[in-house]
Design a protein around this motif. Structure first.
Motif, PDB file in Angstrom:
ATOM      1  N   UNK A 101      48.291  45.018  54.088  1.00 23.16           N
ATOM      2  CA  UNK A 101      47.198  45.977  54.213  1.00 23.16           C
ATOM      3  C   UNK A 101      46.643  46.290  52.829  1.00 23.16           C
ATOM      4  N   UNK A 102      45.320  46.482  52.771  1.00 19.86           N
ATOM      5  CA  UNK A 102      44.635  46.803  51.516  1.00 19.86           C
ATOM      6  C   UNK A 102      44.018  48.192  51.637  1.00 19.86           C
ATOM      7  N   UNK A 103      44.450  49.079  50.761  1.00 18.91           N
ATOM      8  CA  UNK A 103      43.916  50.434  50.750  1.00 18.91           C
ATOM      9  C   UNK A 103      43.159  50.666  49.443  1.00 18.91           C
ATOM     10  N   UNK A 104      42.041  51.398  49.563  1.00 17.14           N
ATOM     11  CA  UNK A 104      41.212  51.698  48.401  1.00 17.14           C
ATOM     12  C   UNK A 104      41.269  53.193  48.113  1.00 17.14           C
ATOM     13  N   UNK A 105      41.304  53.518  46.819  1.00 16.76           N
ATOM     14  CA  UNK A 105      41.477  54.899  46.381  1.00 16.76           C
ATOM     15  C   UNK A 105      40.468  55.234  45.291  1.00 16.76           C
ATOM     16  N   UNK A 106      40.262  56.555  45.093  1.00 16.17           N
ATOM     17  CA  UNK A 106      39.518  57.066  43.944  1.00 16.17           C
ATOM     18  C   UNK A 106      40.255  58.280  43.413  1.00 16.17           C
ATOM     19  N   UNK A 107      40.469  58.298  42.095  1.00 20.33           N
ATOM     20  CA  UNK A 107      41.122  59.434  41.443  1.00 20.33           C
ATOM     21  C   UNK A 107      40.089  60.184  40.614  1.00 20.33           C
ATOM     22  N   UNK A 108      40.171  61.520  40.633  1.00 22.22           N
ATOM     23  CA  UNK A 108      39.129  62.333  40.020  1.00 22.22           C
ATOM     24  C   UNK A 108      39.578  63.084  38.765  1.00 22.22           C
ATOM     25  N   UNK A 109      40.865  63.354  38.637  1.00 27.99           N
ATOM     26  CA  UNK A 109      41.356  64.108  37.492  1.00 27.99           C
ATOM     27  C   UNK A 109      42.616  63.461  36.934  1.00 27.99           C
ATOM     28  N   UNK A 110      42.922  63.802  35.686  1.00 29.50           N
ATOM     29  CA  UNK A 110      44.053  63.185  35.008  1.00 29.50           C
ATOM     30  C   UNK A 110      45.384  63.548  35.653  1.00 29.50           C
ATOM     31  N   UNK A 111      45.460  64.719  36.278  1.00 30.61           N
ATOM     32  CA  UNK A 111      46.717  65.142  36.901  1.00 30.61           C
ATOM     33  C   UNK A 111      46.818  64.692  38.362  1.00 30.61           C
ATOM     34  N   UNK A 112      46.108  63.615  38.701  1.00 26.55           N
ATOM     35  CA  UNK A 112      46.151  63.119  40.077  1.00 26.55           C
ATOM     36  C   UNK A 112      47.565  62.636  40.425  1.00 26.55           C
ATOM     37  N   UNK A 113      47.851  62.619  41.709  1.00 21.92           N
ATOM     38  CA  UNK A 113      49.133  62.106  42.198  1.00 21.92           C
ATOM     39  C   UNK A 113      48.852  61.107  43.312  1.00 21.92           C
ATOM     40  N   UNK A 114      49.332  59.895  43.137  1.00 25.68           N
ATOM     41  CA  UNK A 114      49.209  58.898  44.198  1.00 25.68           C
ATOM     42  C   UNK A 114      50.116  59.272  45.370  1.00 25.68           C
ATOM     43  N   UNK A 115      49.715  58.932  46.580  1.00 29.49           N
ATOM     44  CA  UNK A 115      50.552  59.298  47.724  1.00 29.49           C
ATOM     45  C   UNK A 115      51.776  58.397  47.854  1.00 29.49           C
ATOM     46  N   UNK A 116      52.795  58.935  48.487  1.00 29.55           N
ATOM     47  CA  UNK A 116      53.894  58.112  48.980  1.00 29.55           C
ATOM     48  C   UNK A 116      53.453  57.536  50.319  1.00 29.55           C
ATOM     49  N   UNK A 117      53.650  56.236  50.494  1.00 34.66           N
ATOM     50  CA  UNK A 117      53.211  55.579  51.721  1.00 34.66           C
ATOM     51  C   UNK A 117      54.283  55.717  52.798  1.00 34.66           C
ATOM     52  N   UNK A 118      53.868  56.119  53.979  1.00 30.21           N
ATOM     53  CA  UNK A 118      54.743  56.121  55.151  1.00 30.21           C
ATOM     54  C   UNK A 118      54.202  55.113  56.154  1.00 30.21           C
ATOM     55  N   UNK A 119      55.061  54.294  56.651  1.00 26.75           N
ATOM     56  CA  UNK A 119      54.680  53.340  57.692  1.00 26.75           C
ATOM     57  C   UNK A 119      55.588  53.586  58.886  1.00 26.75           C
ATOM     58  N   UNK A 120      54.975  53.758  60.046  1.00 31.52           N
ATOM     59  CA  UNK A 120      55.714  54.088  61.263  1.00 31.52           C
ATOM     60  C   UNK A 120      55.454  53.026  62.321  1.00 31.52           C
ATOM     61  N   UNK A 121      56.504  52.655  63.044  1.00 30.34           N
ATOM     62  CA  UNK A 121      56.400  51.703  64.145  1.00 30.34           C
ATOM     63  C   UNK A 121      56.527  52.452  65.465  1.00 30.34           C
TER      64      UNK A 121
END
Length: 401
Positions: free
Chosen positions: A128-148
């Motif tokens: 899977x390909x996900x696209x993101x945009x960060x706006x500030x220096x103190x941004x935090x990327x998410x932890x990915x959860x995948x559920x079946x």
């Protein structure tokens, strides 16, 4: 008697405790959907994003049928840049029919395609390909959860923590920077027309790849600018952009950051008026254009010719023609009608629903009606700076005189 009452009380207490034990279950035997809070207790499947707390995720038991890893992950990103993260899911079971992705504890950033479906690479691998945009220096990327899920019931879960990523801001204090970060940017075409007595209107047709064209802005120009239309089929983007510039401005220039070359590229176009005019200026006043002037002169010449013929030949047919031409001339030479446009009415560049709105009447205003096209009427009016402005309004914009 006391012994009998004591024995009865003891028996009731024993049975009451047995009932309580029957209702209590070990914590790991409870319904996992309730623990995860990914579904309501009526077991209805919920497709909406549910941002869980990462501490809760760490204590949730999972089986060993789902493994997550990164395929692509950027090391550096810039403010407002669109960037891509590619995930791989290795699934060693066939007991599922739905894969769902969720994002935990992000900050100062957006997931641009959170509902992106997983694509099967082979029997057990998905990407899977996900696209993101960060706006500030103190941004935090998410932890990915995948559920079946299987038949709308959760059967397995795994999560993947983000890697470290560096954040930078580009062109601080540089007014020529257009906010665009792209692999490539091309100006397909552009047109510059006279907007009013003091300003020019320029339309830019722009294509870009792996970019953020939705953030395009020219800081050196007035606030009279914006995106007229946008087509976003990422990684390809296309916009039509309009900007109003002072009439003395000879060039429009801006920079964007090229991620392929890792440098700023400068784009410059001349602000040169073309012979043909945009819809707001084409035939500004039909009664004042050269073509209209020639038609009026021709009409008067023909009228004069038939009047001379009537005086000379004294035939009634010439008199009838003279009368008809006189009526046509009176109607044709009448000045444009003046009407009142209602407060809040919008003025469009083109007589279409998708045209750019460039002016809004703050009060009722008397305007000169020039012509009509379908449900739009072309008007001319004077703004607060005494500039004559031409545009299109809808038929229902007019009030009582």
């Amino acid at each position: 008697m006391k012994y009998i009452l004591f024995i009865i009380l003891l028996i009731q207490t024993i049975f009451a405790n047995n009932d309580f034990v029957k209702e209590e279950l070990p914590v790991f035997q409870q319904d996992p959907h309730i623990l995860l809070r990914t579904q309501p207790q009526d077991n209805q499947f919920n497709n909406s994003l549910n941002y869980l707390n990462e501490k809760e995720v760490e204590v949730i038991p999972t089986s060993k049928n789902l493994y997550l890893s990164y395929i692509e992950f950027p090391k550096n990103i810039y403010k407002n840049q669109r960037f891509e993260i590619v995930l791989k899911a290795l699934i060693t079971t066939d007991e599922f029919d739905t894969i769902q992705t969720r994002f935990v504890d992000s900050k100062n950033m957006n997931v641009l395609n959170p509902e992106q479906p997983w694509m099967a690479v082979d029997k057990n691998s998905f990407e899977n390909r996900f696209f993101f945009k960060a706006y500030e220096e103190d941004f935090i990327l998410p932890t990915f959860q995948v559920l079946l899920y299987k038949n709308e019931q959760l059967v397995d879960l795994a999560y993947l923590k983000p890697k470290e990523i560096r954040f930078s801001k580009l062109a601080k204090g540089d007014n020529s920077f257009s906010n665009i970060i792209a692999k490539d940017l091309i100006i397909n075409t552009y047109k510059t027309k006279q907007y009013n007595n003091k300003e020019l209107l320029t339309i830019l047709d722009i294509d870009a790849t792996y970019s953020n064209l939705e953030d395009f802005y020219l800081k050196e120009f007035s606030k009279d600018q914006g995106i007229s239309s946008i087509e976003d089929e990422y990684p390809k983007q296309h916009i039509l952009y309009y900007v109003v510039a002072p009439i003395h401005k000879k060039e429009l220039s801006f920079t964007y950051f090229n991620t392929t070359l890792n440098r700023f590229n400068t784009v410059s176009i001349p602000l040169k008026l073309e012979d043909e005019l945009v819809s707001t200026q084409t035939d500004l006043n039909p009664n004042n254009s050269n073509f209209e002037l020639y038609k009026k002169i021709a009409l008067l010449v023909v009228l004069l010719l038939f009047l001379i013929l009537f005086i000379w030949k004294r035939r009634y047919i010439y008199l009838i023609v003279v009368l008809i031409l006189t009526i046509v001339s009176i109607i044709y030479l009448m000045p444009n009608k003046n009407l009142i446009v209602k407060k809040g009415s919008l003025v469009y560049i083109l007589p279409t629903n998708k045209s750019t709105i460039f002016y809004e009447f703050k009060n009722n205003r008397k305007v000169e009606v020039l012509t009509q096209k379908n449900e739009y009427i072309k008007i001319m009016f004077t703004d607060s700076n005494l500039n004559k402005i031409i545009g299109w309004v809808k038929e229902d914009s007019f009030g009582k005189n």
